[in-house]
Design a protein around this motif. Structure first.
Motif, PDB file in Angstrom:
ATOM      1  N   UNK A 181     -53.923 -86.170 -50.952  1.00  0.00           N
ATOM      2  CA  UNK A 181     -54.527 -86.112 -49.649  1.00  0.00           C
ATOM      3  C   UNK A 181     -53.481 -86.015 -48.569  1.00  0.00           C
ATOM      4  N   UNK A 182     -52.405 -87.199 -48.646  1.00  0.00           N
ATOM      5  CA  UNK A 182     -51.525 -87.508 -47.558  1.00  0.00           C
ATOM      6  C   UNK A 182     -50.484 -86.352 -47.144  1.00  0.00           C
ATOM      7  N   UNK A 183     -50.026 -85.681 -48.560  1.00  0.00           N
ATOM      8  CA  UNK A 183     -49.029 -84.826 -48.284  1.00  0.00           C
ATOM      9  C   UNK A 183     -49.831 -83.323 -47.778  1.00  0.00           C
ATOM     10  N   UNK A 184     -51.134 -83.291 -47.937  1.00  0.00           N
ATOM     11  CA  UNK A 184     -51.839 -82.096 -47.317  1.00  0.00           C
ATOM     12  C   UNK A 184     -51.881 -82.419 -45.784  1.00  0.00           C
ATOM     13  N   UNK A 185     -52.275 -83.536 -45.220  1.00  0.00           N
ATOM     14  CA  UNK A 185     -52.032 -84.089 -44.005  1.00  0.00           C
ATOM     15  C   UNK A 185     -50.581 -83.777 -43.399  1.00  0.00           C
ATOM     16  N   UNK A 186     -49.694 -83.944 -44.007  1.00  0.00           N
ATOM     17  CA  UNK A 186     -48.167 -83.906 -43.925  1.00  0.00           C
ATOM     18  C   UNK A 186     -48.077 -82.498 -43.328  1.00  0.00           C
ATOM     19  N   UNK A 187     -48.556 -81.594 -44.397  1.00  0.00           N
ATOM     20  CA  UNK A 187     -48.633 -79.989 -44.284  1.00  0.00           C
ATOM     21  C   UNK A 187     -48.942 -79.565 -43.048  1.00  0.00           C
ATOM     22  N   UNK A 188     -50.061 -80.182 -42.680  1.00  0.00           N
ATOM     23  CA  UNK A 188     -50.875 -79.871 -41.449  1.00  0.00           C
ATOM     24  C   UNK A 188     -50.047 -80.042 -40.284  1.00  0.00           C
ATOM     25  N   UNK A 189     -49.522 -81.289 -40.217  1.00  0.00           N
ATOM     26  CA  UNK A 189     -48.628 -81.746 -39.004  1.00  0.00           C
ATOM     27  C   UNK A 189     -47.459 -80.801 -38.846  1.00  0.00           C
ATOM     28  N   UNK A 190     -46.813 -80.246 -40.066  1.00  0.00           N
ATOM     29  CA  UNK A 190     -45.721 -79.526 -39.833  1.00  0.00           C
ATOM     30  C   UNK A 190     -46.114 -77.995 -39.569  1.00  0.00           C
TER      31      UNK A 190
END
Length: 340
Positions: free
Chosen positions: A190-199
């Motif tokens: 979930x955390x890396x999915x959130x990071x992808x959205x930020x990027x």
């Protein structure tokens, strides 16, 4: 409505039981399958990247060749391991392949999964910085590549160049307009999915994910997608993101299907350790008669949330078998489900 693509790992083995016995077979058959998939109305041809393995590895020559042989189908990766990538060369190769494909590239990238050798990226000349992990290094490579793909100049020109330069700072060439918005991040948590959205990257979620709740894969992935969308809304990236889900789907419609797959059903998710620290959930295989598949897949919460479904293919069974498999999925599964 959804886009349906195939995802090939490009396995090859010299075994007499395999129809893909060499690296050349894997590459050439991948091109032929993409052509056949386009003819069958499939929307995407995606390829996995694994180094030091008897599988597809260097993606850009293959992507360029597929782009030159096809005209409509999306061409992508799922995923390129950014621990191994020089972000400048990555941007250069990607721009060239996308121009050959006339803007059809959809590049999935990620930190990558456990590989065939220990710290394989070190053999490619890369190492994490002081206090960094290999995942940190992959994200750093990604951030540089994304910036370069925007197409802004950053390099100081030589005052006495071999060829005349345009005014101002120089960028990586060739540049393909719009490619930056067609980069996807393969998120394992979930955390890396959130990071992808930020990027500002699209989201890929495969048949393997960190186990963060003990729930079935499709439920965990649906939560991951919602977290991604919630984060995306906080930013102004200028485009609507896409989300893909990978699944193993084999409709049983022939004696050949029954011989290969009917006795090998894996109808439940599996939970286990993929390394000494990470517990993961491995997605089930959907292997049954079409009417059963339609009923089961209609309950998949992650597929319902996604706009793209990537179907893994048993590439060692050859181009003809896999072309028929994809046609059967489109006609006997995707259409009854209203995906296409």
């Amino acid at each position: 409505m959804k886009k349906i693509g195939f995802l090939s790992f490009g396995h090859w083995t010299p075994s007499p039981h395999s129809r893909t016995r060499s690296g050349a077979d894997a590459l050439l058959q991948s091109i032929d399958l993409a052509v056949a998939a386009e003819e069958a109305g499939v929307h995407g041809a995606y390829f996995r990247v694994h180094h030091f393995a008897r599988q597809l590895a260097s993606p850009f020559p293959l992507l360029a060749a597929v782009g030159a042989k096809t005209s409509r189908i999306e061409i992508g990766t799922g995923v390129i391991d950014m621990r191994y990538e020089n972000p400048m060369y990555f941007a250069e190769d990607a721009g060239a392949a996308d121009l050959i494909a006339e803007g059809r590239l959809q590049l999935g990238i990620s930190r990558g999964s456990p590989e065939q050798v220990i710290d394989g990226w070190r053999y490619f000349g890369y190492a994490p910085g002081e206090g960094e992990s290999d995942a940190d290094m992959a994200r750093k490579h990604t951030e540089v590549a994304l910036k370069v793909l925007e197409g802004q100049g950053f390099a100081q020109p030589n005052p006495r160049p071999m060829f005349p330069n345009p005014p101002g700072l120089l960028r990586i060439e060739p540049h393909s307009e719009g490619l930056r918005q067609r980069i996807w991040w393969g998120a394992g948590s979930n955390a890396t999915a959130v990071w992808a959205a930020k990027m500002g990257m699209n989201l890929m979620s495969s048949t393997l994910k960190d186990d963060e709740s003990g729930e079935p894969l499709h439920i965990q992935q649906a939560k991951q997608i919602r977290a991604f969308r919630e984060e995306w809304e906080k930013h102004d990236h200028g485009f609507t993101p896409r989300i893909s889900i990978s699944r193993s789907i084999i409709p049983i419609v022939s004696d050949e299907d029954r011989a290969y797959f009917l006795g090998q059903r894996d109808s439940e998710d599996q939970f286990g350790m993929i390394d000494e620290k990470t517990r993961a959930v491995f997605g089930r295989s959907y292997t049954a008669e079409p009417e059963v598949l339609v009923e089961e897949l209609a309950k998949d919460e992650a597929i319902a949330e996604a706009d793209t479904v990537l179907v893994t293919v048993p590439n060692q069974l050859g181009v003809d078998y896999n072309a028929a498999l994809l046609s059967n999925i489109m006609n006997h599964v995707a259409k009854p489900l209203g995906w296409v």
